[in-house]
Design a protein around this motif. Structure first.
Motif, PDB file in Angstrom:
ATOM      1  N   ALA A  22      -7.661  -4.154  -1.472  1.00  0.00           N
ATOM      2  CA  ALA A  22      -6.679  -3.244  -2.069  1.00  0.00           C
ATOM      3  C   ALA A  22      -6.531  -3.502  -3.566  1.00  0.00           C
ATOM      4  CB  ALA A  22      -5.333  -3.406  -1.367  1.00  0.00           C
ATOM      5  N   LEU A  23      -6.492  -4.767  -3.947  1.00  0.00           N
ATOM      6  CA  LEU A  23      -6.431  -5.094  -5.372  1.00  0.00           C
ATOM      7  C   LEU A  23      -7.659  -4.583  -6.105  1.00  0.00           C
ATOM      8  CD1 LEU A  23      -4.935  -8.690  -5.733  1.00  0.00           C
ATOM      9  CD2 LEU A  23      -4.114  -6.591  -6.825  1.00  0.00           C
ATOM     10  N   THR A  24      -8.813  -4.703  -5.469  1.00  0.00           N
ATOM     11  CA  THR A  24     -10.037  -4.171  -6.072  1.00  0.00           C
ATOM     12  C   THR A  24      -9.854  -2.703  -6.431  1.00  0.00           C
ATOM     13  OG1 THR A  24     -11.452  -5.687  -4.820  1.00  0.00           O
ATOM     14  CG2 THR A  24     -12.477  -3.678  -5.667  1.00  0.00           C
ATOM     15  N   ALA A  25      -9.399  -1.917  -5.451  1.00  0.00           N
ATOM     16  CA  ALA A  25      -9.250  -0.483  -5.654  1.00  0.00           C
ATOM     17  C   ALA A  25      -8.218  -0.167  -6.726  1.00  0.00           C
ATOM     18  CB  ALA A  25      -8.864   0.173  -4.327  1.00  0.00           C
ATOM     19  N   CYS A  26      -7.070  -0.818  -6.629  1.00  0.00           N
ATOM     20  CA  CYS A  26      -5.969  -0.497  -7.545  1.00  0.00           C
ATOM     21  C   CYS A  26      -6.260  -0.960  -8.970  1.00  0.00           C
ATOM     22  CB  CYS A  26      -4.679  -1.119  -7.033  1.00  0.00           C
ATOM     23  SG  CYS A  26      -4.162  -0.495  -5.418  1.00  0.00           S
ATOM     24  N   LEU A  27      -6.846  -2.138  -9.101  1.00  0.00           N
ATOM     25  CA  LEU A  27      -7.166  -2.645 -10.443  1.00  0.00           C
ATOM     26  C   LEU A  27      -8.293  -1.840 -11.084  1.00  0.00           C
ATOM     27  CD1 LEU A  27      -6.927  -6.462  -9.678  1.00  0.00           C
ATOM     28  CD2 LEU A  27      -5.370  -5.133 -11.128  1.00  0.00           C
ATOM     29  N   TRP A  28      -9.270  -1.417 -10.280  1.00  0.00           N
ATOM     30  CA  TRP A  28     -10.352  -0.577 -10.813  1.00  0.00           C
ATOM     31  C   TRP A  28      -9.775   0.727 -11.354  1.00  0.00           C
ATOM     32  CZ3 TRP A  28     -15.469  -1.399 -11.681  1.00  0.00           C
ATOM     33  CH2 TRP A  28     -16.273  -0.282 -11.940  1.00  0.00           C
ATOM     34  N   GLN A  29      -8.868   1.314 -10.598  1.00  0.00           N
ATOM     35  CA  GLN A  29      -8.236   2.561 -11.004  1.00  0.00           C
ATOM     36  C   GLN A  29      -7.411   2.359 -12.276  1.00  0.00           C
ATOM     37  OE1 GLN A  29      -8.998   5.268  -9.583  1.00  0.00           O
ATOM     38  NE2 GLN A  29      -7.438   6.800 -10.062  1.00  0.00           N
ATOM     39  N   ALA A  30      -6.865   1.158 -12.438  1.00  0.00           N
ATOM     40  CA  ALA A  30      -6.057   0.858 -13.625  1.00  0.00           C
ATOM     41  C   ALA A  30      -6.912   0.439 -14.817  1.00  0.00           C
ATOM     42  CB  ALA A  30      -5.059  -0.241 -13.291  1.00  0.00           C
ATOM     43  N   GLY A  31      -8.213   0.429 -14.664  1.00  0.00           N
ATOM     44  CA  GLY A  31      -9.112   0.076 -15.751  1.00  0.00           C
ATOM     45  C   GLY A  31      -9.364  -1.405 -15.921  1.00  0.00           C
ATOM     46  N   LEU A  81       0.819  -1.208   0.000  1.00  0.00           N
ATOM     47  CA  LEU A  81       0.000   0.000   0.000  1.00  0.00           C
ATOM     48  C   LEU A  81       0.856   1.262   0.000  1.00  0.00           C
ATOM     49  CD1 LEU A  81      -2.710  -1.239   2.497  1.00  0.00           C
ATOM     50  CD2 LEU A  81      -3.171  -0.461   0.159  1.00  0.00           C
ATOM     51  N   ALA A  82       1.960   1.231   0.728  1.00  0.00           N
ATOM     52  CA  ALA A  82       2.859   2.386   0.749  1.00  0.00           C
ATOM     53  C   ALA A  82       3.501   2.599  -0.618  1.00  0.00           C
ATOM     54  CB  ALA A  82       3.927   2.201   1.828  1.00  0.00           C
ATOM     55  N   LEU A  83       3.856   1.507  -1.298  1.00  0.00           N
ATOM     56  CA  LEU A  83       4.370   1.634  -2.663  1.00  0.00           C
ATOM     57  C   LEU A  83       3.345   2.301  -3.580  1.00  0.00           C
ATOM     58  CD1 LEU A  83       6.055  -1.874  -3.182  1.00  0.00           C
ATOM     59  CD2 LEU A  83       7.246   0.320  -2.991  1.00  0.00           C
ATOM     60  N   TYR A  84       2.090   1.911  -3.428  1.00  0.00           N
ATOM     61  CA  TYR A  84       1.022   2.495  -4.258  1.00  0.00           C
ATOM     62  C   TYR A  84       0.909   3.989  -3.982  1.00  0.00           C
ATOM     63  CZ  TYR A  84      -3.412   2.796  -6.745  1.00  0.00           C
ATOM     64  OH  TYR A  84      -4.411   3.116  -7.639  1.00  0.00           O
ATOM     65  N   GLN A  85       0.932   4.367  -2.726  1.00  0.00           N
ATOM     66  CA  GLN A  85       0.871   5.780  -2.360  1.00  0.00           C
ATOM     67  C   GLN A  85       2.067   6.538  -2.916  1.00  0.00           C
ATOM     68  OE1 GLN A  85      -1.422   7.578  -0.712  1.00  0.00           O
ATOM     69  NE2 GLN A  85      -0.182   9.453  -0.763  1.00  0.00           N
ATOM     70  N   ASN A  86       3.200   5.879  -3.000  1.00  0.00           N
ATOM     71  CA  ASN A  86       4.442   6.515  -3.441  1.00  0.00           C
ATOM     72  C   ASN A  86       4.581   6.559  -4.959  1.00  0.00           C
ATOM     73  OD1 ASN A  86       6.786   7.774  -2.263  1.00  0.00           O
ATOM     74  ND2 ASN A  86       8.031   6.069  -3.018  1.00  0.00           N
ATOM     75  N   GLY A  87       3.543   6.150  -5.668  1.00  0.00           N
ATOM     76  CA  GLY A  87       3.561   6.204  -7.123  1.00  0.00           C
ATOM     77  C   GLY A  87       4.172   5.007  -7.808  1.00  0.00           C
ATOM     78  N   GLN A  88       4.531   3.981  -7.056  1.00  0.00           N
ATOM     79  CA  GLN A  88       5.131   2.771  -7.627  1.00  0.00           C
ATOM     80  C   GLN A  88       4.016   1.750  -7.900  1.00  0.00           C
ATOM     81  OE1 GLN A  88       8.109   3.560  -4.230  1.00  0.00           O
ATOM     82  NE2 GLN A  88       9.088   1.898  -5.368  1.00  0.00           N
ATOM     83  N   THR A  89       3.129   2.136  -8.797  1.00  0.00           N
ATOM     84  CA  THR A  89       1.858   1.444  -8.983  1.00  0.00           C
ATOM     85  C   THR A  89       2.018   0.002  -9.437  1.00  0.00           C
ATOM     86  OG1 THR A  89       0.830   3.565  -9.530  1.00  0.00           O
ATOM     87  CG2 THR A  89      -0.372   1.560 -10.149  1.00  0.00           C
ATOM     88  N   GLN A  90       2.801  -0.234 -10.456  1.00  0.00           N
ATOM     89  CA  GLN A  90       2.920  -1.581 -10.994  1.00  0.00           C
ATOM     90  C   GLN A  90       3.555  -2.536  -9.982  1.00  0.00           C
ATOM     91  OE1 GLN A  90       1.432  -2.556 -13.793  1.00  0.00           O
ATOM     92  NE2 GLN A  90       0.688  -0.441 -13.828  1.00  0.00           N
TER      93      GLN A  90
END
Length: 283
Positions: free
Chosen positions: A228-237, A197-206
């Motif tokens: 968390a995967l739900t949120a991140c994958l939804w944001q990634a389309g 989650l901290a990586l995601y916040q820091n812009g290291q999305t992949q």
């Protein structure tokens, strides 16, 4: 080290609170390897007191594992009344109070434990958790630093310090501490989750999404990473994959439907909270 049953605690304090080890040895009660002031216990009373105290300790742990924190607190209070010099009893009562969100009273208990056992790391770790709950991040970090002075290989202290650093928005430092936590304890799932989650916040999305997927493969029942995967994958389309993970997540823990709980109790980073909020509102 006796660990609290983490399934029964809110994610904010999962894997964070620790009990001192409780032992009955050679006719004396030893909590956290701190011997009682035996002068206060008459020799003729040792056997009866030992049995009574052992029963109270067992009941306190049973109540904790059943999520009955007020009852656990009462048992620890009874122990304190009979053996007030036991640092572990004070620390354990503090844990019961944290579990009821009675943070200031818990801090008072931890400080008494520190007074009685200044070189025991657990009261510092536990007070840090309570201080986090009050948003006192710098003070919490100071407590975790003290734990690491006493035990440089304590994974919970690294994880918790990462949480407090995240509270200050120091994401690079938090990432480093989370990584150290699961380096020391490879099965420390929440440290891995916090790191992702901290990586995601820091812009290291992949990298964050890749790590989340790895965690879910390793721990398929881990609701936090499913959400968390739900949120991140939804944001990634990737909406189909996101929805599949959501079905699993809420089947395991419906609290992830509550964005306030995710933001303020679980304390996801802001960008992940925003992504989940968009999913919940189908944006």
């Amino acid at each position: 080290m006796y660990l609290v049953n983490c399934k029964l605690l809110t994610p904010m304090i999962r894997s964070l609170l620790r009990f001192f080890t409780v032992l009955i040895v050679t006719g004396f009660l030893c909590l956290g390897n701190i011997l009682p002031a035996v002068a206060q216990v008459q020799p003729t009373d040792i056997t009866a007191s030992q049995q009574e105290l052992g029963e109270l300790v067992q009941k306190a742990f049973e109540a904790t594992n059943e999520g009955k924190f007020p009852i656990a607190e009462d048992f620890w209070t009874q122990i304190i009344e009979k053996f007030p010099d036991q640092a572990a009893a004070w620390s354990n009562r503090g844990n019961s109070r944290v579990s009821q969100n009675n943070l200031k009273a818990a801090i008072s208990d931890y400080e008494k434990a520190m007074e009685l056992a200044p070189n025991a790391p657990d009261p510092y770790l536990n007070r840090g958790t309570a201080l986090e709950g009050l948003g006192r991040w710098e003070e919490a970090i100071a407590d975790y630093n003290r734990v690491l002075e006493l035990d440089p290989k304590d994974p919970a202290a690294y994880n918790n310090r990462g949480n407090a650093e995240a509270g200050l928005g120091k994401w690079e430092q938090a990432i480093t501490d989370y990584a150290k936590a699961f380096e020391l304890a490879p099965e420390y799932a929440f440290a891995r989750a916090n790191h992702a989650l901290a990586l995601y916040q820091n812009g290291q999305t992949q990298e964050a999404i890749r790590n989340m997927k790895n965690i879910v493969r390793r721990y398929p029942q881990f609701a936090d990473m499913r959400a968390a995967l739900t949120a991140c994958l939804w944001q990634a389309g990737k909406r189909g994959e996101a929805e599949s993970n959501w079905v699993a997540a809420i089947g395991l823990d419906s609290r992830y439907k509550d964005i306030d709980w995710v933001a303020n109790t679980r304390r996801w980073p802001p960008i992940a909270v925003s992504a989940l909020d968009k999913f919940l509102h189908l944006q």
